[in-house]
Design an enzyme around this catalytic site. Structure first.
Site, short mmCIF file in Angstrom:
data_model
loop_
_atom_site.label_atom_id
_atom_site.label_comp_id
_atom_site.label_asym_id
_atom_site.label_seq_id
_atom_site.Cartn_x
_atom_site.Cartn_y
_atom_site.Cartn_z
CB SER A 42 -18.59 45.84 26.47
OG SER A 42 -19.47 45.80 25.25
CE1 TYR A 102 -18.60 50.86 26.90
CE2 TYR A 102 -18.90 49.65 25.01
CZ TYR A 102 -19.09 49.82 26.33
OH TYR A 102 -19.78 49.07 27.14
#
Length: 263
Positions: free
Chosen positions: A147, A158
């Site tokens: 990501s 995350y």
């Protein structure tokens, strides 16, 4: 779904994790349309619906419901693929996704643990599970889905998990290249997708959570050169390119797919 490249995966066995919806479903459907025999893996029973669509379009596919946050799930993935198709040529590690969005000081310790468990361990486990058989055959491709949120706001755990995916990709590629195995990754940016039928977060969210999430949306769009979210097809296409023989001289790379945002 974007235009396919006929027979690009003909004769290949492709395993796609997190394939009940979103990017994973798009990758699985297109890999099957391009001739691959596809095993779709997810912990949601909705993955069977994707298989039904593939089979209805004359593709070859089956599914496995298992929890890839556990080593036992990754072992089951490997065993199932070998039992049904004889081997694994391509593994697409797509499991992951932000569960909470908030400033780091607002995360509870258990939230941090869950974010890492969701977005790092499935990729670690699945790489380890499939690698021995790929090394034994002297061929294989692992595509990890990272990501651009490794540089972002309101999702530090995350970001740390996906930073781990990037490091795994780089380090494992050093070890695996001489053994005939390529390890690569894409780093998707913000992506437009239908509303999730299985939410990542089953806790009640409040107005502050909505505000923090909107900050992510604004930052993501502002960080792109093209000023918009991408589409599922725009994320699936580079994953499939890296998984294919067309990318045979690419390994160890993390390709940002964020409209110019490098993450």
């Amino acid at each position: 779904m974007s235009p396919t490249c006929p027979d690009r995966f003909a004769g290949k066995v492709v395993v796609v994790t997190g394939s009940a919806q979103g990017i994973g479903a798009q990758v699985a459907e297109r890999a099957a349309a391009e001739g691959g025999s596809v095993l779709l893996v997810d912990r949601s029973p909705l993955v069977a619906e994707v298989v039904e669509r593939i089979v209805a379009a004359d593709g070859i596919a089956s599914c496995l419901e298992t929890d890839l946050e556990q080593w036992s799930g990754a072992e089951e993935l490997r065993a199932t693929a070998v039992e049904r198709y004889g081997r694994i040529d391509v593994l697409v590690n797509n499991v992951g996704g932000t569960i909470w969005t908030r400033p780091y000081e607002e995360y509870e310790p258990e939230h941090i643990q869950r974010e890492i468990s969701r977005s790092l361990f499935p990729t670690l486990w699945c790489c380890r599970a499939v690698l021995p058989s790929m090394v034994e055959r002297g061929s294989g491709v692992i595509v990890n889905v990272s990501s651009i949120a490794t540089r972002s706001i309101n999702r530090v755990p995350y970001a740390a998990a996906k930073g781990g995916v990037n490091a795994l990709t780089a380090s494992l590629s050093f070890e695996a290249a001489s053994k005939g195995v390529r390890v690569v990754a894409t780093a998707p940016g913000g992506t437009e997708a239908p509303a999730r039928r299985v939410p990542r977060n089953d806790t009640e969210l409040g107005a502050r959570d909505d505000e923090w999430y909107q900050q992510i949306v604004d930052q993501t769009v502002d960080s792109t050169h093209v000023g918009r979210y991408g589409t599922l097809a725009e994320q699936a296409a580079p994953i499939l390119f890296l998984a294919s023989d067309e990318a045979s001289y690419i390994t160890g790379s993390v390709l940002p797919v964020g409209g110019g945002d490098q993450g």
